[in-house]
Design an enzyme around this catalytic site. Sequence first.
Site, PDB file in Angstrom:
ATOM      1  N   CYS A   1     -11.724  -4.776  78.989  1.00 44.57           N
ATOM      2  CA  CYS A   1     -12.813  -5.160  79.887  1.00 44.57           C
ATOM      3  C   CYS A   1     -14.090  -4.479  79.413  1.00 44.57           C
ATOM      4  O   CYS A   1     -14.072  -3.640  78.516  1.00 44.57           O
ATOM      5  CB  CYS A   1     -12.511  -4.780  81.336  1.00 44.57           C
ATOM      6  SG  CYS A   1     -12.300  -3.002  81.599  1.00 44.57           S
TER       7      CYS A   1
ATOM      8  N   CYS B   1     -14.310  -0.738  79.163  1.00 49.75           N
ATOM      9  CA  CYS B   1     -13.728  -0.124  77.967  1.00 49.75           C
ATOM     10  C   CYS B   1     -14.797   0.049  76.891  1.00 49.75           C
ATOM     11  O   CYS B   1     -14.884   1.098  76.239  1.00 49.75           O
ATOM     12  CB  CYS B   1     -12.582  -0.981  77.424  1.00 49.75           C
ATOM     13  SG  CYS B   1     -11.158  -1.137  78.525  1.00 49.75           S
TER      14      CYS B   1
ATOM     15  N   ASP C   1     -37.201 -24.924  67.426  1.00 51.72           N
ATOM     16  CA  ASP C   1     -37.338 -25.316  66.037  1.00 51.72           C
ATOM     17  C   ASP C   1     -37.824 -26.762  66.006  1.00 51.72           C
ATOM     18  O   ASP C   1     -37.548 -27.542  66.913  1.00 51.72           O
ATOM     19  CB  ASP C   1     -35.993 -25.186  65.329  1.00 51.72           C
ATOM     20  CG  ASP C   1     -36.020 -25.750  63.919  1.00 51.72           C
ATOM     21  OD1 ASP C   1     -36.851 -25.292  63.119  1.00 51.72           O
ATOM     22  OD2 ASP C   1     -35.227 -26.661  63.635  1.00 51.72           O
TER      23      ASP C   1
END
Length: 768
Positions: A25, A28, A462
């Site tokens: 998760c 962590c 772009d």
Amino acid sequence: MAGATRAQDPVVSLRTDLDIGGMTCASCAARVERKLNKLDGVTASVNYATEQASVQYPATLSEQDLIAVVEAAGYTAAVPEPLVGLAGPGDEDAAAGQDAAGAAPDTRDTAADPAAALLQRLVISAVLALPVLLMAMIPALQLRNWQWLSLTLAAPVVIWGGWPFHRAAYTNLRHGAATMDTLISLGTLAAFGWSLYALFFGDAGHEGMRMPFELVASGSGTGAIYLEVASAVVVFILTGRYFEARAKRRSGAALRALLHLGAKDVAVLRDGRETRVPIGRLALGDLFVVRPGEKVATDGEVVEGRCAIDASLLTGESVPVQVGPGDAVTGATVNAGGRIVVRATRIGAQTQLAQIAQLVVQAQTGKAAVQRLADRVSAVFVPVVVVLAVATLIGWLAAGEGTARAFTAAVAVLIIACPCALGLATPTALLVGTGRGAQLGILIKGPQVLESTRRVDTIVLDKTGTVTTGAMTLLRTVPAAGEREELILRYAGAVESASEHPIAGAVAKAAAERLGDLPAVQRFRNTDGLGVQGVVDGREVVVGRPRMLAEEGIAVPAELEQAHAAAEQQGATAVAVAWDGRARAVLVVGDVVKPGSAQAIARLRDLGLTPMLLTGDNARAARRIAEQVGIAPGDVFAEVLPVEKVEQVKRLQAAGKVVAMVGDGVNDAAALAQADLGLAMGTGADAAIEAADLTLVGGDPRALADAIRLSRRTLATIKGNLFWAFAYNVAALPLAAAGLLNPLIAGAAMAGSSLFVVSNSLRLRRFS
């Protein structure tokens, strides 16, 4: 970049990337980051989505020291294989293992797919858990000895199906940490453990046992089992983890798409003979041949021949560039016509393609990990629930209510707090939202995308392939006085149909669409960089630059010269048409705006976004396109290289803007990854699509606003789900602690909260 590189600072520092394993998760990732940053002189950023850490550290430390710190925290770490390598003469073993961009094979691409393993675990667990849930909640299904059948079915779900949670909880416990895995493991094991006690030592194991449906826990509590709660929690949480793992699996696809873009082999000139060899065996200074339609093997300099190079995939420039001796060419661009011989000047890690790949790596790794709302509070929520369960147990024992009653209340606390609804809040809304998006041609890659759409205030587009079609088109025909347009197209289209050049293709296509079948051309000749000529219906026809007509002794009248100059002033390309020694017309060719681009820009403004145009094309063409779609001249950035696109996004971010980037080419991939939100056209390059957060499958720019609206709606649904999931816990926990909830009712309430979350998410199906 894998491996260490020396910085230019007076204090010598190194930088490396680490692959981090074992994270379950976002908390962590935060813990690994904290552990690394506690080291003197270390600056680390850990990305949970890509499972990578980008670390800057002093020369007094080594990569092994960093790995040791990560392992001491309970996770695994390793220096990844280099993205790109440098192969030279004699490096045959390395060359054989490299791909088209000089890259070492991505071993992760062939590793077992974690999402597939989770899916297998999920399916088996769901099949076993469903009858357990039905028997517990529907008294009519409680046949003789049904409780023992429930135990037989639920045991593998709780132990084997929930093993990833139990293992993670044990690892976290060893290091003094608690996450959602801790609560999942505690809740499921507590419900399972109490059920075993009730079956073997209580009143639940006798033949003919029925489980009553009571709002308030009974006096003893040993006549009820909670196997359906233990197994259902495992299945629900596995569902969320599966969708998360499937999204993470694609995190490295942008790099793989980039590195597989180049040529696989190359025709090298050695001792005057062509020898085709794997790209990894190409050495600096080698001469190699590029024929029409082939990719340029690596960056180099043309030493012989002329051709048109289509570099749109790398530069965004829609018009092919004419190159000849002395001109530089870039690896992975395409020869649009003409044979050339190139001397290799850069290979492997030094090529422009490899540098773009590296930019994508840095941009992805540099992104702060987006933590789900449930994980943000888990550090507080989980310990509080555990303490409350223990306090409930002690409180009931102190009140003299008996061990069974005390354990019943404590188990109810753990069960009611199991984060089933929390685990479903994000993946169910994301699943429905992305499913609806897919129906509308919008692909959303993960929950972190939704957070970004809410905050975006600037959208950078772009030009080529995004706002425009990206294909050469005949814009208009300017005939000389007295000339017929049909005849001009007939002769010009016939001659151009024999050429492979993109400009010729645009003319021939327009002529065929208007006139039908074109006559055959005889004695066709191509003059590299100038134009073509041939005989059509007995007439000598010339189509090309004014210089070519001048070399043929054909004068171009002033009106056609003015038309030619005006076209180039607008950023378009113009060629002249002549036959029988007279110039007859000018054909104007260029990129055209997509039909929905102007409407798309207006919709984006309605959402409060500021649109900007960013392109590698020339300034005149960029201004012409911007004017047509409604973008202000001051918001146009032209002649921008791929590296500069990333820098432009960074400058906007440094100015306090939250930037969305829209693109479709390889040259956009790094900028898409750097932006707070990346949107790619599905008709573009794979590298751009994989680097982006959102993909518009059909390439229609009008879907940009829909994509952002859908993402924001999905995020609002997720937040609503999380709010009610937490509100349910806040309201139910005191009731459970007071002994007012039978654990069975707690399990039903937990299922009810999950049902609410799912039904709330299903409302996204009505998005339009």
